[in-house]
Design a protein around this motif. Structure first.
Motif, PDB file in Angstrom:
ATOM      1  N   ARG B 111       0.883  -1.169   0.000  1.00 45.20           N
ATOM      2  CA  ARG B 111       0.000   0.000   0.000  1.00 45.20           C
ATOM      3  C   ARG B 111       0.915   1.211   0.000  1.00 45.20           C
ATOM      4  O   ARG B 111       1.812   1.326   0.846  1.00 45.20           O
ATOM      5  CB  ARG B 111      -0.805  -0.075   1.294  1.00 45.20           C
ATOM      6  N   ASP B 134       1.301   7.612  -6.648  1.00 41.47           N
ATOM      7  CA  ASP B 134       1.189   7.035  -7.991  1.00 41.47           C
ATOM      8  C   ASP B 134       2.524   7.056  -8.736  1.00 41.47           C
ATOM      9  O   ASP B 134       2.772   6.190  -9.583  1.00 41.47           O
ATOM     10  CB  ASP B 134       0.103   7.765  -8.799  1.00 41.47           C
ATOM     11  N   SER B 152      -2.573   2.426  -4.149  1.00 45.96           N
ATOM     12  CA  SER B 152      -2.002   3.732  -3.803  1.00 45.96           C
ATOM     13  C   SER B 152      -3.092   4.647  -3.282  1.00 45.96           C
ATOM     14  O   SER B 152      -4.182   4.729  -3.856  1.00 45.96           O
ATOM     15  CB  SER B 152      -1.324   4.358  -5.026  1.00 45.96           C
ATOM     16  N   VAL B 153      -2.813   5.310  -2.182  1.00 45.62           N
ATOM     17  CA  VAL B 153      -3.762   6.238  -1.574  1.00 45.62           C
ATOM     18  C   VAL B 153      -3.038   7.518  -1.175  1.00 45.62           C
ATOM     19  O   VAL B 153      -1.808   7.577  -1.197  1.00 45.62           O
ATOM     20  CB  VAL B 153      -4.452   5.639  -0.313  1.00 45.62           C
ATOM     21  N   SER B 154      -3.804   8.540  -0.820  1.00 45.55           N
ATOM     22  CA  SER B 154      -3.214   9.780  -0.327  1.00 45.55           C
ATOM     23  C   SER B 154      -3.868  10.188   0.986  1.00 45.55           C
ATOM     24  O   SER B 154      -5.074  10.008   1.162  1.00 45.55           O
ATOM     25  CB  SER B 154      -3.419  10.908  -1.347  1.00 45.55           C
TER      26      SER B 154
END
Lengths: 423, 180
Positions: B111, B134, B152-154
């Protein structure tokens, strides 16, 4: 229009510094309008029996507008026009006088009857009854303050509107709704993950927001009446920045499902999703114009974060902000003639406005950590996130930059405020 | 008067922040090293117990490189200059090492969590953090990792590691974490 009658007497700008203190919060007011109307407000007959004195609510509201100053009413307690001795109030320098009575009714409601009197002309400007549920006595005060404000300034009042914001206390994030003065806070959602970007539906019945409760940013829409909520957008990556169209029939949201952050339109039930920006850059923070025809948004397509405008139906984007620094978080003014935004330069955030016609930036604040501005529905005040005493706080500035207030709640960091619509 | 004093202090604090030069130039690889060094000490200690726990069911006689604190795989964060989202030269070896490991361990998932400093709006930073995550994702895929192994996260500026209004805090927060 009516304000003009009072302008002859007070014509000098001076610095007022007033604190309205309660158990829950402190409100600091700095600055004053150019022409302040001197008002005397007599404690309402019967208000001693209520949990909240009506007079205090009205005084707080009128002072925060910066357009009024209070004349001492000590020693005089008229509650009906027949009991008023006008020369007494003329001697004290009051131009208008507010008197009234308040009582609990049998049906679980409380009713106030008030008069707004012109001390100079010795005439009655308003005579009206205002009622609300017993538990909402503050709402009565706000409504009376709105009526006084409207009569004396010609503008609609916003004291009876609400705000939404996020309060962070340690690891806890609370989505809050409160009266526009910060009182009467209610928790809409409480969780251990961040909540961002609350947005009011145009009728004030729903909030859209981004929540991280599932591990990434997902957009929800929640009813403020039933508390029920549903997912509006949950694609891979980030889903955020919801904004309602003025007719409430669609929202703009920002998704990364096709790559970089881009703007999409979607119906409130999540259907008919369609992309409307097509850049490789960051396009975010959409905001509909009051006529629903345009979007303002933040983009770094030119190399730094700036404000752009585009037709909702698609078409050429136009850059709106130039010059030094970066610009973020645009919100249209309610009259559609300009917008407010956060301006970042030389390490500070400022709240600034820009007129579509003149394209001139007007900086309204001294600068600091000032973000996320939004207009009150009458366009006269702007609420934003600021800092004070080491915490995140809510603050407002009048749209002419003259009057500022800072609202200190009991605890936590207040963030992401947004002003709600008229009730 | 008290409030005026507070404002003055606040203003001078912010002035101090301003002198930190928010727009530092893109650092060349060598200059970026010290930025890297500071948080590294924290990362293995925090990551090891979690990794050991998760690795347990699949453990074989072979030693998992992920558990080796001296391996480059013990580095789990990439760092960035202000408002930049491309992986910096100094961090490429560690991203490439993770790409190699993941391509050799297709059963493993990661992740990627992008983070930002607090300069910029919350929404802009959410977008920037996503672009950072990303960017690492693209490099992992180029290195042989399957897209299905990566999420992928923010968090934007919402989950800062350090909370000061200064470059010392900000440089720790401009980061993508690789979380197994």
């Amino acid at each position: 229009m009516l304000l003009r009658t009072f302008q002859s007497v007070v014509g000098i700008l001076f610095l007022a510094h007033v604190s309205v203190v309660s158990a829950e919060m402190t409100i600091e007011i700095i600055g004053a309008g150019e022409n302040q109307v001197p008002v005397a407000i007599v404690p309402f007959g019967g208000e001693g029996k209520l949990a909240q004195a009506i007079k205090d609510v009205i005084v707080g509201d009128l002072l925060r507008s910066g357009l009024f100053r209070m004349v001492d009413s000590e020693g005089k307690y008229p509650h009906a026009p027949a009991e008023v001795s006008y020369p007494d109030w003329q001697t004290r320098g009051a131009e208008v006088l507010v008197i009234g009575t308040v009582a609990a009714k049998a049906n679980g409601r409380t009713e106030a009857r008030f008069h707004l009197l012109d001390v100079v002309k010795q005439t009655k400007l308003i005579e009206q009854a205002v009622s609300a549920d017993d538990v909402q006595v503050r709402a009565i005060g706000h409504r009376i303050a709105d009526l006084i404000y409207e009569k004396l300034t010609g503008d609609r009042g916003v004291f009876n509107t609400r705000i939404a914001y996020v309060n962070r206390i340690g690891q806890k994030y609370n989505l809050m709704v409160a009266d526009s003065d910060g009182y009467n806070e209610q928790i809409v959602l409480s969780q251990d993950n961040p909540i961002m970007s609350p947005a009011w539906s145009p009728d004030g019945s729903h909030l859209a927001y981004a929540s991280f409760e599932t591990g990434h940013a997902v957009v929800f829409v929640q009813s403020l009446y039933t508390g029920q909520r549903k997912v509006l957008a949950d694609f891979s990556g980030s889903n955020s920045a919801p904004a309602w169209s003025p007719d409430g029939k669609q929202l703009a949201v920002v998704l990364t499902r096709d790559g970089s952050s881009q703007i999409y339109l979607v119906r409130p039930d999540g259907s008919n999703l369609r992309r409307i920006t097509f850049s490789d850059a960051i396009d975010t923070e959409p905001d509909f114009s009051p006529d629903g025809q345009y979007l303002l948004f933040t983009s770094d397509r030119g190399g730094s974060a700036q404000i752009y405008r585009m037709p909702v139906k698609g078409g050429a984007e136009q850059r709106m902000t130039f010059g030094d620094g970066n610009n973020y978080s645009p919100h249209h003014s309610p009259d559609g003639k300009g917008f407010v935004y956060a301006h970042f330069s030389s390490g500070k955030f400022y709240i600034a406005t820009q007129d579509f016609k003149t394209e001139q930036m007007q900086v309204l604040t001294e600068g600091g950590w000032e973000k996320k501005p939004s207009y009150a529905p009458n366009g006269k005040l702007i609420m934003f996130a600021s800092e004070g005493r080491g915490r995140g706080i809510l603050a407002t500035v009048s749209s002419d930059g003259r009057v500022k207030q800072r609202i200190f709640s009991q605890s936590g960091d207040a963030r992401e405020p947004v002003w709600g619509p008229y009730p | 008067m008290k409030k005026l004093v507070i404002s003055v202090v606040l203003v001078s604090l912010l002035a101090a922040c301003a002198s930190e030069k928010p727009k530092e130039p893109v650092a060349p690889p060598k200059a970026a090293a010290p930025v890297d060094a500071a948080p590294v000490a924290e990362t293995p200690a925090a990551a090891t117990p979690e990794v050991a726990e998760k690795a347990a069911p699949t453990a074989t006689a072979e030693i998992d490189q992920l558990n080796d604190s001296s391996s480059i795989l013990a580095k789990r964060s990439t760092y960035y200059p202000f408002d930049v989202s491309v992986v910096q030269e100094a961090d490429k070896p560690l991203v490439q090492a993770h790409a190699k490991y993941l391509s050799e361990h297709p059963e493993r998932n990661v992740r990627l969590e992008g983070n930002c400093d607090e300069r910029g709006s919350n929404e802009y930073n959410l977008a920037l953090g996503q672009r950072r995550a990303d960017g690492v994702k693209k490099m992992l895929i180029l290195g042989g990792t399957k897209a299905s192994q990566i999420k992928s996260v923010s968090y934007g500026e919402e989950k800062p590691k350090a909370t000061g209004h200064n470059e010392d805090s900000w440089k720790q927060n401009r980061r993508t974490d690789i979380v197994y």
